[in-house]
Design an enzyme around this catalytic site. Structure first.
Site, PDB file in Angstrom:
ATOM      1  N   SER A 125      51.870  53.491  44.050  1.00 13.67           N
ATOM      2  CA  SER A 125      50.574  53.531  43.371  1.00 13.67           C
ATOM      3  C   SER A 125      49.903  54.879  43.563  1.00 13.67           C
ATOM      4  CB  SER A 125      49.691  52.431  43.971  1.00 13.67           C
ATOM      5  OG  SER A 125      48.365  52.599  43.569  1.00 13.67           O
ATOM      6  N   TYR A 150      46.059  47.029  51.542  1.00 18.88           N
ATOM      7  CA  TYR A 150      46.974  47.038  50.389  1.00 18.88           C
ATOM      8  C   TYR A 150      47.516  48.451  50.161  1.00 18.88           C
ATOM      9  CZ  TYR A 150      48.337  47.930  45.634  1.00 18.88           C
ATOM     10  OH  TYR A 150      49.027  48.404  44.548  1.00 18.88           O
ATOM     11  N   LYS A 154      51.509  50.409  50.611  1.00 22.41           N
ATOM     12  CA  LYS A 154      52.237  51.287  49.685  1.00 22.41           C
ATOM     13  C   LYS A 154      52.656  52.573  50.409  1.00 22.41           C
ATOM     14  CE  LYS A 154      52.280  48.619  46.121  1.00 22.41           C
ATOM     15  NZ  LYS A 154      53.550  47.938  45.804  1.00 22.41           N
TER      16      LYS A 154
HETATM   17  N1  UFG Z   1      35.428  48.477  37.231  1.00 21.70           N
HETATM   18  C1  UFG Z   1      34.197  48.056  36.795  1.00 21.70           C
HETATM   19  N2  UFG Z   1      33.961  46.721  36.735  1.00 21.70           N
HETATM   20  C2  UFG Z   1      34.895  45.789  37.059  1.00 21.70           C
HETATM   21  C3  UFG Z   1      36.155  46.232  37.496  1.00 21.70           C
HETATM   22  C4  UFG Z   1      36.385  47.581  37.582  1.00 21.70           C
HETATM   23  O1  UFG Z   1      33.323  48.867  36.488  1.00 21.70           O
HETATM   24  O2  UFG Z   1      34.602  44.583  36.998  1.00 21.70           O
HETATM   25  C5  UFG Z   1      35.705  49.923  37.294  1.00 21.70           C
HETATM   26  C6  UFG Z   1      36.076  50.383  38.689  1.00 21.70           C
HETATM   27  O3  UFG Z   1      34.929  50.684  39.420  1.00 21.70           O
HETATM   28  C7  UFG Z   1      36.951  51.595  38.369  1.00 21.70           C
HETATM   29  C8  UFG Z   1      37.622  51.229  37.050  1.00 21.70           C
HETATM   30  O4  UFG Z   1      36.821  50.195  36.488  1.00 21.70           O
HETATM   31  O5  UFG Z   1      36.150  52.713  38.167  1.00 21.70           O
HETATM   32  C9  UFG Z   1      39.027  50.703  37.212  1.00 21.70           C
HETATM   33  O6  UFG Z   1      39.028  49.662  38.178  1.00 21.70           O
HETATM   34  P1  UFG Z   1      40.272  48.715  38.408  1.00 21.70           P
HETATM   35  O7  UFG Z   1      39.893  47.725  39.460  1.00 21.70           O
HETATM   36  O8  UFG Z   1      40.780  48.191  37.114  1.00 21.70           O
HETATM   37  O9  UFG Z   1      41.383  49.714  38.948  1.00 21.70           O
HETATM   38  P2  UFG Z   1      41.357  50.682  40.236  1.00 21.70           P
HETATM   39  O10 UFG Z   1      41.401  52.075  39.713  1.00 21.70           O
HETATM   40  O11 UFG Z   1      40.300  50.322  41.192  1.00 21.70           O
HETATM   41  O12 UFG Z   1      42.744  50.233  40.859  1.00 21.70           O
HETATM   42  C10 UFG Z   1      43.695  51.137  41.203  1.00 21.70           C
HETATM   43  C11 UFG Z   1      45.057  50.435  41.216  1.00 21.70           C
HETATM   44  C12 UFG Z   1      45.192  49.533  42.414  1.00 21.70           C
HETATM   45  C13 UFG Z   1      44.752  50.244  43.652  1.00 21.70           C
HETATM   46  C14 UFG Z   1      43.355  50.755  43.528  1.00 21.70           C
HETATM   47  C15 UFG Z   1      42.911  51.442  44.781  1.00 21.70           C
HETATM   48  O13 UFG Z   1      45.241  49.669  40.038  1.00 21.70           O
HETATM   49  O14 UFG Z   1      46.552  49.166  42.537  1.00 21.70           O
HETATM   50  O15 UFG Z   1      43.315  51.653  42.445  1.00 21.70           O
HETATM   51  O16 UFG Z   1      41.578  51.729  44.752  1.00 21.70           O
HETATM   52  F1  UFG Z   1      44.810  49.462  44.721  1.00 21.70           F
END
Ligand code: UFG
Length: 341
Positions: A125, A150, A154
């Site tokens: 990741s 998590y 990785k």
């Molecule tokens: N977000 C929102 N509202 C939500 C969900 C997400 O605004 O309800 C925002 C988050 O703050 C972020 C973006 O949308 O800015 C993407 O969020 P996600 O949760 O979809 O994905 P992440 O970038 O947080 O997740 C990624 C990888 C994971 C990893 C994580 C670590 O997909 O495998 O980064 O932070 F663990």
């Protein structure tokens, strides 16, 4: 060539099985069905015309895993997806994450060593980069301290693979995914989040279809053009295709190093508000959302330098953000139809 896909009934796994079968590979899936359904096997068959072999197995179980490998002597490569992946859950129960994600990997590597299986593709990741100093982020950027158990599984997994490859015949390709979204164009397979989704896109589609009342946008005070956080969203089928190329590269002995690392992203960063706009455009739905506080542990922005993957793998993500959002929406509508019937 017979390929073992662990976690093959899961989100990225199922799309990869379809692409492997399209390229003529024979597939055996193992999955403990902790976060997926057996029914996915029929859906895969509907798309590809071939039902993959399947065995329900928990890869943490040393005896049963050894027995599986004893009975399957013709595996030429392994694509290892099976893992827990919820950041918040890993903070609440780190031991569950370390046990599941690390013990299973060690068991697989031990069996690869014992049975002479040489080729491993590992799901890693972009979380290993944390907030990179330089964007777009390339594979040689430093790995930063993990923000969650998590993420740490990785990082540790990558190290376990590196150390093992040094002293065995095992070769590996480690694929660092950016943000996989969307679903197969047939809407027969896609993401099935358990309970309330953590990730942005399933939360958007569930809100639009009426399962959730409102999307919270986590923070609009980031140092980005519209103030919301930026990610590199990649269509799951584009991602799946890279896995087929990676395993073929190893089987055909085309790797340049025993362990290779590739970023899998599009190279384009989109903000949360841009994702919402794209969704509203392709779906014709107005999304109910409000801006709230930042989510702890989120980085401000990250997107991939994809040149190494593009040049070395001859692979490039094809789908636009609009296509990704449309496929995610079609999948959500399909799920709704299924639950009504
Ligand atoms: N977000 C929102 N509202 C939500 C969900 C997400 O605004 O309800 C925002 C988050 O703050 C972020 C973006 O949308 O800015 C993407 O969020 P996600 O949760 O979809 O994905 P992440 O970038 O947080 O997740 C990624 C990888 C994971 C990893 C994580 C670590 O997909 O495998 O980064 O932070 F663990």
């Amino acid at each position: 060539m017979k390929i073992l896909v662990t976690g093959g009934t899961g989100y990225i796994g199922s799309h990869t099985v379809v692409e492997l079968q399209k390229q003529g590979h024979k597939v055996v899936i193992v999955d403990n069905l902790s976060n997926s359904h057996r029914d996915v096997l029929h859906q895969i068959e509907k798309i590809s015309g071939v039902k993959p072999d399947f065995e329900e197995l928990d890869l943490v179980d040393i005896a049963k895993t050894g027995d599986f490998f004893n009975r399957n002597r013709d595996i030429s490569g392994i694509i290892h997806f099976a893992a827990f992946k919820a950041v918040g859950e890993s903070v609440a129960d780190p031991l569950m994450y370390y046990r599941n994600n690390l013990f299973s990997l060690v068991n697989i590597l031990q069996n690869m060593k014992d049975k002479g299986i040489k080729n491993l593709v590992f799901s890693s990741s972009c979380t290993v980069y944390g907030q990179p100093d330089k964007l777009p982020v390339a594979e040689d950027a430093p790995v930063q301290m993990a923000m969650s158990p998590y993420g740490n599984t990785k990082q540790i997994s990558e190290e376990v693979i590196q150390d093992t490859a040094k002293v065995t015949d095992i070769n590996a390709v480690m694929l660092r995914y950016f943000n996989p979204i969307g679903a197969h164009e047939s809407a027969l397979i896609g993401e099935l989040p358990l309970g309330v989704p953590n990730n942005l896109v399933p939360f958007i589609t569930q809100t639009a279809i009426g399962i959730r009342k409102q999307l919270s946008v986590f923070g609009e005070d980031y140092n980005t053009p519209d103030g919301t956080a930026i990610r590199d969203y990649i269509h799951v089928v584009d991602l799946a295709k890279a896995h087929v190329i990676a395993i073929d590269r190893m089987i055909e002995e085309n790797q340049k190093k025993k362990v290779e690392i590739f970023n899998l992203g599009t190279g384009n960063g989109f903000s949360v508000l841009e994702v919402i706009k794209s969704f509203e455009k392709v779906s014709g739905e107005k999304l109910n959302y409000k801006i709230v506080e930042r989510r702890p542990g989120d980085v401000e922005q990250v997107f991939a330098d994809t040149r190494f993957a593009n040049d070395e793998l001859g692979w490039k993500a094809q789908k636009s953000l609009d296509e990704m959002m449309l496929s995610a929406w079609n999948w959500e509508k399909e799920l709704m139809l299924k639950t009504k019937n």
